[in-house]
Design a protein around this motif. Structure first.
Motif, mmCIF file in Angstrom:
data_model
loop_
_atom_site.group_PDB
_atom_site.id
_atom_site.type_symbol
_atom_site.label_atom_id
_atom_site.label_comp_id
_atom_site.label_asym_id
_atom_site.label_seq_id
_atom_site.Cartn_x
_atom_site.Cartn_y
_atom_site.Cartn_z
ATOM 1 N N LYS A 88 0.829 -1.203 0.000
ATOM 2 C CA LYS A 88 0.000 0.000 0.000
ATOM 3 C C LYS A 88 0.864 1.254 0.000
ATOM 4 C CE LYS A 88 -3.459 0.505 2.760
ATOM 5 N NZ LYS A 88 -4.402 0.426 3.896
ATOM 6 N N LYS A 112 -9.055 0.871 -9.779
ATOM 7 C CA LYS A 112 -10.502 0.638 -9.743
ATOM 8 C C LYS A 112 -10.859 -0.731 -10.311
ATOM 9 C CE LYS A 112 -12.395 5.272 -9.777
ATOM 10 N NZ LYS A 112 -13.510 5.163 -8.853
ATOM 11 N N ALA A 117 -9.265 0.463 -5.138
ATOM 12 C CA ALA A 117 -9.351 1.923 -5.073
ATOM 13 C C ALA A 117 -9.745 2.414 -3.686
ATOM 14 C CB ALA A 117 -10.340 2.439 -6.114
ATOM 15 N N TYR A 118 -10.454 1.606 -2.915
ATOM 16 C CA TYR A 118 -10.889 2.063 -1.600
ATOM 17 C C TYR A 118 -9.711 2.269 -0.649
ATOM 18 C CZ TYR A 118 -10.374 -2.761 0.051
ATOM 19 O OH TYR A 118 -9.884 -3.991 0.390
ATOM 20 N N HIS A 119 -8.566 1.645 -0.932
ATOM 21 C CA HIS A 119 -7.376 1.862 -0.109
ATOM 22 C C HIS A 119 -6.740 3.224 -0.367
ATOM 23 C CE1 HIS A 119 -7.054 -2.143 1.589
ATOM 24 N NE2 HIS A 119 -7.178 -2.679 0.386
ATOM 25 N N GLU A 121 -8.387 6.233 -1.554
ATOM 26 C CA GLU A 121 -9.420 7.228 -1.855
ATOM 27 C C GLU A 121 -8.885 8.653 -1.785
ATOM 28 O OE1 GLU A 121 -12.617 6.391 0.799
ATOM 29 O OE2 GLU A 121 -13.374 4.736 -0.435
ATOM 30 N N LYS A 125 -8.780 11.121 -4.987
ATOM 31 C CA LYS A 125 -9.532 12.371 -4.932
ATOM 32 C C LYS A 125 -8.619 13.558 -5.208
ATOM 33 C CE LYS A 125 -12.624 14.996 -2.004
ATOM 34 N NZ LYS A 125 -13.286 15.092 -0.708
ATOM 35 N N ASN A 161 -16.634 10.067 -10.424
ATOM 36 C CA ASN A 161 -16.344 10.668 -9.129
ATOM 37 C C ASN A 161 -17.086 11.985 -8.929
ATOM 38 O OD1 ASN A 161 -14.143 8.994 -7.677
ATOM 39 N ND2 ASN A 161 -13.580 8.991 -9.837
#
Length: 198
Positions: A88, A112, A117-119, A121, A125, A161
């Motif tokens: 990560k 994605k 992708a949730y790791h 964010e 962004k 997004n």
């Protein structure tokens, strides 16, 4: 009064009332008109039938609860958690190293598609916010190039997004009649990206 209106309503299905099977008999229906008033009288017989529930007839599981509890997870090892954190951190550093907007978008797209992708964010962004803010900057603008793949990828990721992006960004690829130019027919990667964006 409301029950009488319910019974005489032509659009109301009279098959169920409050979850019970009902049978209606209009034994007495009297309509009399006195000075522009209509009086409706009806009697309703409600027959309570037992509610029959369908049984799914599920088979008993092959494994008992003791066997399921005895299974071990090979991924709970502490060394694997350290490896997970290390990977990560490496991917997070990739966001800082990649400077080309197209490479940044491809990195986001790959994450994605892999479901990771949730790791990341915050990094995603931040990258998309920077790209969106630089749309008017001609030097870094991904829209001003003649790359259909880059334009469609940026359009899709920004829209996913919740950024407001106009579909007018594809006007570079259209002729005066509004049809797509013939030269993009050979751009397979661009057409696939446009298809995903649509």
């Amino acid at each position: 009064m409301a029950l009488h209106q319910l019974v005489f309503s032509p659009n109301f299905p009279l098959t169920k009332l409050h979850g019970l099977e009902t049978k209606f008999s209009l034994a007495k229906a009297k309509i009399s008109c006195n000075s522009n008033k209509t009086l409706c009288m009806a009697s309703i017989n409600v027959v309570d039938d037992a509610i029959v529930r369908r049984s799914e007839n599920y088979q008993k599981p092959v494994w008992n609860d003791d066997y399921i509890q005895s299974l071990s997870n090979a991924y709970e090892d502490e060394s694997l958690e350290k490896r997970h954190d290390e990977l990560k951190r490496k991917v997070s550093m990739m966001f800082d190293k990649v400077l080309n907007p197209l490479d940044q978008l491809e990195l986001i797209d790959i994450l994605k598609r892999l479901g990771l992708a949730y790791h990341f964010e915050d990094q995603i962004k931040r990258t998309l916010e920077s790209l969106y803010n630089n749309i008017n900057n001609e030097a870094e603008n991904i829209w001003c190039c003649d790359n259909l793949y880059a334009t469609a990828l940026a359009f899709r990721l920004l829209r996913e997004n919740k950024y407001h992006v106009s579909s007018g960004c594809f006007s570079n690829f259209q002729d005066k009649k509004g049809n797509f130019k013939a030269n993009i027919l050979d751009d397979i990667e661009g057409l696939l990206s446009l298809y995903e964006a649509s």
